[in-house]
Motif scaffolding. Sequence first.
Motif, PDB file in Angstrom:
ATOM      1  N   ARG A   1      80.329  19.341   7.746  1.00 30.47           N
ATOM      2  CA  ARG A   1      81.610  18.723   8.106  1.00 30.47           C
ATOM      3  C   ARG A   1      82.780  19.565   7.599  1.00 30.47           C
ATOM      4  O   ARG A   1      83.851  19.577   8.199  1.00 30.47           O
ATOM      5  N   VAL A   2      82.583  20.264   6.490  1.00 33.05           N
ATOM      6  CA  VAL A   2      83.638  21.104   5.924  1.00 33.05           C
ATOM      7  C   VAL A   2      83.698  22.456   6.612  1.00 33.05           C
ATOM      8  O   VAL A   2      84.759  22.910   7.060  1.00 33.05           O
ATOM      9  N   HIS A   3      82.552  23.130   6.718  1.00 28.75           N
ATOM     10  CA  HIS A   3      82.518  24.518   7.168  1.00 28.75           C
ATOM     11  C   HIS A   3      82.052  24.705   8.612  1.00 28.75           C
ATOM     12  O   HIS A   3      82.213  25.795   9.173  1.00 28.75           O
ATOM     13  N   GLY A   4      81.433  23.688   9.175  1.00 27.38           N
ATOM     14  CA  GLY A   4      80.802  23.855  10.481  1.00 27.38           C
ATOM     15  C   GLY A   4      79.406  24.416  10.374  1.00 27.38           C
ATOM     16  O   GLY A   4      78.661  24.458  11.358  1.00 27.38           O
ATOM     17  N   THR A   5      79.024  24.826   9.179  1.00 30.25           N
ATOM     18  CA  THR A   5      77.692  25.353   8.910  1.00 30.25           C
ATOM     19  C   THR A   5      77.424  25.186   7.421  1.00 30.25           C
ATOM     20  O   THR A   5      78.308  24.759   6.657  1.00 30.25           O
ATOM     21  N   VAL A   6      76.215  25.524   6.985  1.00 36.10           N
ATOM     22  CA  VAL A   6      75.877  25.439   5.560  1.00 36.10           C
ATOM     23  C   VAL A   6      75.990  26.834   4.958  1.00 36.10           C
ATOM     24  O   VAL A   6      75.281  27.758   5.385  1.00 36.10           O
ATOM     25  N   PRO A   7      76.890  27.042   3.991  1.00 37.45           N
ATOM     26  CA  PRO A   7      76.980  28.354   3.346  1.00 37.45           C
ATOM     27  C   PRO A   7      75.631  28.796   2.780  1.00 37.45           C
ATOM     28  O   PRO A   7      74.844  27.965   2.310  1.00 37.45           O
ATOM     29  N   THR A   8      75.390  30.082   2.813  1.00 35.32           N
ATOM     30  CA  THR A   8      74.101  30.633   2.390  1.00 35.32           C
ATOM     31  C   THR A   8      73.708  30.204   0.983  1.00 35.32           C
ATOM     32  O   THR A   8      72.528  29.951   0.696  1.00 35.32           O
ATOM     33  N   VAL A   9      74.695  30.087   0.092  1.00 35.75           N
ATOM     34  CA  VAL A   9      74.394  29.756  -1.296  1.00 35.75           C
ATOM     35  C   VAL A   9      73.740  28.382  -1.426  1.00 35.75           C
ATOM     36  O   VAL A   9      73.046  28.105  -2.415  1.00 35.75           O
TER      37      VAL A   9
END
Length: 318
Positions: free
Chosen positions: A105-113
């Motif tokens: 919801r924040v980034h549009g994707t899941v950050p790799t970390v």
Amino acid sequence: MIRYQLEASDVSTIRFGISPLSELGLGLRAFRAPERYPLQRPWLDGIAAVRPLLDDEVLLGLVDERRWVADFVNPRPESPLTSFDDELVALGRLSRKRMHDDLERVHGTVPTVFTGRHDAVVARLQHALSDAWRLCFAPYWLRMRAVMQSDITHRGRIAAHEGVGAVLRGLSDSVRFDGRNLDVRLSSPIARDRPVHGEGVTLVPSIFVVRASTPIDDDLPPTIMYPARGQGAMWSTTSHPDQSAVRDLLGSTRAGLLQALGEPASSTDLAMRFGVSTSAVNQHLRVLERSGLLNRTRYGRAVLYYRSDLGQALTRVT
């Protein structure tokens, strides 16, 4: 805009709360965009030396360039005295689905970390947040919390004299209340209606909210984070008072009580710690409160006392 639709019974269940973890999460906005938080510049300057010690890959992965923060680090506080350690333990039970949904919801994707084995990701998240709290927030928390608690006390007086509607209309220029609908203007262009359905609305003062914020996920309990009043003087400094003069002014018992009340405590707790009767402690506390050196709040059946801004200045606790 989000519109919280309230029935008459919902208005009566509106309450305040303070969440240390949520304030840390909102504080990441200042890490991301310090220019948007000029009132917090003294704090940002004060923590500059320890910022390289933090896990910025995790911390900055929780907030985007719009300053949206993942909901799981903005928990709805259960009381005005929520513990950071308790919230961090609860975060350890975060599911993979909830984490990924909030981040998307924040980034549009899941950050790799935040990908990989879930238990390891959560452990790293807890460690990163714990370090940020210990190094950047805990040393200043008494001052931050005093501002938020004073805000709650102020709005409690408004509610007592003018009603809850006056409180809601005074939270922020971004908040409107017409007696049934509680509207919060947000940066998102999408208008959403959210019936409260008896869940109650929690009002959370913050020093890292400029206008007003709500959870990104509308399925979460209704919560409004709003700018706490009195931030302008939060980082003002005074000369260090002579503590012997403070004892001469207040008397040794009252000076000791004032020194002990950096953390909220009841008269019963203080009586046990000082080895005197509860009635004697209550007499001293009432004098200190009338003098403007203490605030008090009710927690369940107990009345808790804590230092006011004036009391903080007199003890010179930073």
